[in-house]
Design a protein around this motif. Structure first.
Motif, short mmCIF file in Angstrom:
data_model
loop_
_atom_site.label_atom_id
_atom_site.label_comp_id
_atom_site.label_asym_id
_atom_site.label_seq_id
_atom_site.Cartn_x
_atom_site.Cartn_y
_atom_site.Cartn_z
N TRP A 136 0.81 -1.21 0.00
CA TRP A 136 0.00 0.00 0.00
C TRP A 136 0.85 1.27 0.00
CZ3 TRP A 136 -4.82 -0.29 -1.36
CH2 TRP A 136 -5.54 -1.47 -1.12
N GLY A 137 1.94 1.27 0.76
CA GLY A 137 2.80 2.45 0.79
C GLY A 137 3.37 2.76 -0.58
N VAL A 138 3.87 1.74 -1.27
CA VAL A 138 4.42 1.90 -2.61
C VAL A 138 3.32 2.36 -3.58
CG1 VAL A 138 5.40 0.67 -4.59
CG2 VAL A 138 6.28 0.23 -2.28
N PHE A 139 2.16 1.75 -3.47
CA PHE A 139 1.07 2.08 -4.38
C PHE A 139 0.64 3.54 -4.24
CE2 PHE A 139 -3.46 2.50 -5.29
CZ PHE A 139 -3.54 1.98 -6.56
N PHE A 140 0.43 4.00 -3.01
CA PHE A 140 -0.03 5.38 -2.81
C PHE A 140 1.03 6.40 -3.18
CE2 PHE A 140 -3.15 3.43 0.25
CZ PHE A 140 -4.27 3.76 -0.50
N TYR A 141 2.31 6.10 -2.87
CA TYR A 141 3.35 7.06 -3.23
C TYR A 141 3.55 7.09 -4.74
CZ TYR A 141 7.63 9.73 -3.37
OH TYR A 141 8.56 10.69 -3.66
N TYR A 142 3.47 5.95 -5.38
CA TYR A 142 3.60 5.92 -6.83
C TYR A 142 2.46 6.67 -7.50
CZ TYR A 142 4.00 4.17 -11.58
OH TYR A 142 4.09 4.08 -12.93
N THR A 143 1.25 6.56 -6.92
CA THR A 143 0.12 7.34 -7.42
C THR A 143 0.39 8.83 -7.29
OG1 THR A 143 -1.41 5.56 -6.77
CG2 THR A 143 -2.37 7.72 -7.19
N LEU A 144 0.98 9.23 -6.15
CA LEU A 144 1.35 10.63 -5.96
C LEU A 144 2.37 11.07 -6.99
CD1 LEU A 144 1.32 13.26 -4.27
CD2 LEU A 144 3.09 12.23 -2.82
N LEU A 145 3.36 10.23 -7.27
CA LEU A 145 4.38 10.57 -8.27
C LEU A 145 3.74 10.78 -9.65
CD1 LEU A 145 7.39 8.18 -7.48
CD2 LEU A 145 7.25 10.64 -7.08
N LEU A 146 2.82 9.91 -10.01
CA LEU A 146 2.14 10.06 -11.29
C LEU A 146 1.33 11.35 -11.34
CD1 LEU A 146 0.85 6.45 -12.01
CD2 LEU A 146 2.54 7.71 -13.31
N LEU A 147 0.73 11.71 -10.21
CA LEU A 147 -0.07 12.93 -10.14
C LEU A 147 0.80 14.17 -10.33
CD1 LEU A 147 -2.79 14.30 -9.57
CD2 LEU A 147 -2.24 14.20 -7.14
N VAL A 148 1.94 14.23 -9.64
CA VAL A 148 2.80 15.42 -9.74
C VAL A 148 3.49 15.47 -11.11
CG1 VAL A 148 3.11 15.59 -7.25
CG2 VAL A 148 4.77 14.30 -8.59
N LEU A 149 3.86 14.31 -11.67
CA LEU A 149 4.44 14.30 -13.01
C LEU A 149 3.42 14.80 -14.04
CD1 LEU A 149 6.95 13.41 -14.75
CD2 LEU A 149 5.69 11.29 -15.17
#
Length: 275
Positions: A136-149
């Motif tokens: 879950w930690g990886v999933f949510f942070y990766y989602t955040l990375l996609l959002l900011v990119l």
């Protein structure tokens, strides 16, 4: 605020009716479906399996295709209204330039991130269906990375469209800009290091100014904390930042860069001849 939301709704409705959005949606949803059909979730490569393996593949694809998708679709957002006369028509109503500009940005941000969000939710459903562990930690942070990119390249697109009125020129410049950033992921920097006596720390710093590179390294660090894949640059990042600080930088830097580009784009848009 009411007019801003109205402009955003109009842009969303126009986008949903366009063919490029359907292609954009099917591309990301189709990738997850292909991963499922080919058994990526069930495979294990270099110690990665399940949803982690799927996200790792999704990262490699998003680094390349997500920025150019966003640039191409965003740079036409304002220019197409100029060329069809919709901009002149909308501004004949009591709508300010700020409401129009940021309303278009808000609507386009929604339509740009929606297919990615659907693809990520689909990957979760597949993981649950397959009864695999979900990081879950990886999933949510990766989602955040996609959002900011996505936000960073959305802002680049609006900045380009505010300076270049022609859709064709805007598309051409966007493509060249994407190629420039893509080249500086590895190839151009390696050549620069081999042919010059510039301190490698300066070259690494230039590399970390590239939002695509920041996204790539931050995503890799979620699966490889020692960053062994990127070689000597790992020492510069881990010693200079530390893993946690670099993850924070990876989320904040593209966001601040996007805000700055969006503001400069609005200033240029408001001061130039609009029609």
């Amino acid at each position: 605020m009411k007019n801003l939301i109205l402009i955003a709704k109009i842009d969303i409705q126009e986008t949903f009716a366009s063919k490029w959005f359907l292609f954009y949606l099917l591309t990301f949803a189709g990738l997850i479906a292909i991963f499922f059909v080919t058994g990526v979730v069930d495979s294990r490569v270099a110690g990665f399996s399940g949803l982690t393996r799927m996200l790792l593949l999704f990262i490699q694809i998003c680094i390349i295709i997500l920025p150019i998708f966003i640039l191409i679709t965003t740079v036409r957002s304002i220019n197409s209204d100029r060329e069809t006369g919709a901009l002149e028509y909308l501004l004949s109503f009591p709508i300010s330039l700020k409401e129009y500009y940021f309303g278009k940005a808000l609507g386009r941000a929604f339509t740009v991130f929606l297919p990615i969000f659907i693809a990520l939710i689909l990957s979760l459903i597949i993981a649950i269906f397959k009864n695999v562990d979900i990081p879950w930690g990886v999933f949510f942070y990766y989602t955040l990375l996609l959002l900011v990119l996505s936000f960073a390249f959305l802002s680049f697109g609006f900045l380009i469209s505010s300076f270049i009125k022609s859709s064709e020129l805007g598309l051409g410049f966007s493509f060249l800009f994407w190629l420039f950033l893509l080249a500086f992921l590895d190839l151009a920097l390696i050549g620069l290091m081999m042919q010059s006596s510039i301190n490698e720390n300066i070259i690494y710093s230039i590399s970390l100014a590239n939002p695509m590179q920041v996204f790539r390294i931050a995503a890799i660090s979620l699966f490889d904390p020692n960053l062994a894949v990127i070689g000597p640059a790992a020492y510069f990042i881990l010693d200079g930042f530390g893993k946690i600080n670099f993850l924070i930088y990876s989320a904040l830097y593209p966001t601040l860069l996007g805000i700055i580009c969006m503001i400069f784009g609005y200033i240029s848009f408001s001061k130039k001849d609009l029609i």
